[in-house]
Motif scaffolding. Sequence first.
Motif, mmCIF file in Angstrom:
data_model
loop_
_atom_site.group_PDB
_atom_site.id
_atom_site.type_symbol
_atom_site.label_atom_id
_atom_site.label_comp_id
_atom_site.label_asym_id
_atom_site.label_seq_id
_atom_site.Cartn_x
_atom_site.Cartn_y
_atom_site.Cartn_z
ATOM 1 N N LEU A 100 6.709 -3.947 -5.971
ATOM 2 C CA LEU A 100 6.758 -5.186 -5.194
ATOM 3 C C LEU A 100 6.038 -6.309 -5.939
ATOM 4 N N THR A 101 4.917 -6.003 -6.557
ATOM 5 C CA THR A 101 4.167 -7.003 -7.326
ATOM 6 C C THR A 101 4.990 -7.481 -8.514
ATOM 7 N N GLU A 102 5.603 -6.532 -9.238
ATOM 8 C CA GLU A 102 6.431 -6.879 -10.398
ATOM 9 C C GLU A 102 7.608 -7.768 -10.019
ATOM 10 N N MET A 103 8.141 -7.544 -8.834
ATOM 11 C CA MET A 103 9.307 -8.303 -8.379
ATOM 12 C C MET A 103 8.917 -9.643 -7.745
ATOM 13 N N GLY A 104 7.631 -9.964 -7.759
ATOM 14 C CA GLY A 104 7.177 -11.223 -7.178
ATOM 15 C C GLY A 104 7.146 -11.208 -5.659
ATOM 16 N N LYS A 105 7.030 -10.032 -5.083
ATOM 17 C CA LYS A 105 7.009 -9.902 -3.627
ATOM 18 C C LYS A 105 5.660 -9.384 -3.138
ATOM 19 N N ALA A 106 4.589 -9.820 -3.777
ATOM 20 C CA ALA A 106 3.250 -9.369 -3.412
ATOM 21 C C ALA A 106 2.917 -9.713 -1.966
ATOM 22 N N ASP A 107 3.507 -10.777 -1.433
ATOM 23 C CA ASP A 107 3.268 -11.155 -0.038
ATOM 24 C C ASP A 107 3.827 -10.116 0.938
ATOM 25 N N ARG A 108 4.700 -9.270 0.480
ATOM 26 C CA ARG A 108 5.304 -8.212 1.300
ATOM 27 C C ARG A 108 4.380 -6.989 1.422
ATOM 28 N N ILE A 109 3.417 -6.846 0.526
ATOM 29 C CA ILE A 109 2.578 -5.646 0.454
ATOM 30 C C ILE A 109 1.810 -5.349 1.743
ATOM 31 N N PRO A 110 1.145 -6.317 2.386
ATOM 32 C CA PRO A 110 0.417 -5.971 3.619
ATOM 33 C C PRO A 110 1.314 -5.375 4.711
ATOM 34 N N ASP A 111 2.493 -5.964 4.921
ATOM 35 C CA ASP A 111 3.422 -5.415 5.919
ATOM 36 C C ASP A 111 3.930 -4.041 5.492
ATOM 37 N N PHE A 112 4.210 -3.888 4.202
ATOM 38 C CA PHE A 112 4.649 -2.600 3.691
ATOM 39 C C PHE A 112 3.581 -1.533 3.934
ATOM 40 N N GLN A 113 2.330 -1.845 3.601
ATOM 41 C CA GLN A 113 1.250 -0.872 3.773
ATOM 42 C C GLN A 113 1.092 -0.474 5.238
ATOM 43 N N LYS A 114 1.190 -1.441 6.129
ATOM 44 C CA LYS A 114 1.056 -1.154 7.561
ATOM 45 C C LYS A 114 2.164 -0.203 8.022
ATOM 46 N N GLY A 115 3.413 -0.535 7.686
ATOM 47 C CA GLY A 115 4.543 0.300 8.081
ATOM 48 C C GLY A 115 4.525 1.662 7.408
ATOM 49 N N ALA A 116 4.164 1.692 6.126
ATOM 50 C CA ALA A 116 4.123 2.958 5.383
ATOM 51 C C ALA A 116 3.057 3.885 5.955
ATOM 52 N N THR A 117 1.917 3.333 6.337
ATOM 53 C CA THR A 117 0.854 4.144 6.939
ATOM 54 C C THR A 117 1.340 4.772 8.236
ATOM 55 N N GLN A 118 2.033 3.995 9.057
ATOM 56 C CA GLN A 118 2.566 4.511 10.319
ATOM 57 C C GLN A 118 3.588 5.618 10.064
ATOM 58 N N LEU A 119 4.460 5.414 9.069
ATOM 59 C CA LEU A 119 5.489 6.407 8.773
ATOM 60 C C LEU A 119 4.877 7.691 8.206
ATOM 61 N N VAL A 120 3.884 7.565 7.335
ATOM 62 C CA VAL A 120 3.222 8.753 6.786
ATOM 63 C C VAL A 120 2.579 9.549 7.918
ATOM 64 N N LYS A 121 1.927 8.858 8.853
ATOM 65 C CA LYS A 121 1.299 9.537 9.991
ATOM 66 C C LYS A 121 2.348 10.245 10.851
ATOM 67 N N LEU A 122 3.488 9.595 11.088
ATOM 68 C CA LEU A 122 4.568 10.206 11.875
ATOM 69 C C LEU A 122 5.099 11.462 11.187
ATOM 70 N N ILE A 123 5.364 11.353 9.892
ATOM 71 C CA ILE A 123 5.893 12.496 9.140
ATOM 72 C C ILE A 123 4.870 13.631 9.119
ATOM 73 N N ALA A 124 3.607 13.306 8.846
ATOM 74 C CA ALA A 124 2.557 14.344 8.787
ATOM 75 C C ALA A 124 2.386 15.032 10.138
ATOM 76 N N ALA A 125 2.435 14.254 11.218
ATOM 77 C CA ALA A 125 2.250 14.827 12.556
ATOM 78 C C ALA A 125 3.404 15.739 12.953
ATOM 79 N N ASN A 126 4.588 15.482 12.420
ATOM 80 C CA ASN A 126 5.777 16.254 12.765
ATOM 81 C C ASN A 126 6.305 17.043 11.568
ATOM 82 N N PHE A 127 5.449 17.316 10.594
ATOM 83 C CA PHE A 127 5.892 17.907 9.338
ATOM 84 C C PHE A 127 6.632 19.231 9.524
ATOM 85 N N ALA A 128 6.221 20.033 10.465
ATOM 86 C CA ALA A 128 6.858 21.341 10.688
ATOM 87 C C ALA A 128 8.313 21.194 11.128
#
Length: 97
Positions: free
Chosen positions: A26-54
């Motif tokens: 994202l930084t290389e593509m000049g979309k560094a402003d997208r990173i905070p929203d990406f991190q927020k959504g990615a954290t939520q998705l990782v938690k969802l996947i981890a909680a339901n991993f089985a």
Amino acid sequence: QEVQGFSKAEFMTWAKAYLGKIKARLTEMGKADRIPDFQKGATQLVKLIAANFAEMQLFVGQKMDYEGAFCFAYTKEQTDEGPTFLFFKDGLKEMKY
């Protein structure tokens, strides 16, 4: 291709490395402003996947690149017609037809 025998710990290790690559991209593509929203959504998705991993099915592309994108599938409700597929959107290449 479906991935077999991938543990929750391996998923967490993969997620940390993969999400770091996406942030760099994202930084290389000049979309560094997208990173905070990406991190927020990615954290939520990782938690969802981890909680339901089985219940998750993991899929990887034909090249079997375990350092690249995965697709995660699970059935939200038993009454659903089929599984729900989860992707990290910012890790995908957009193709317009």
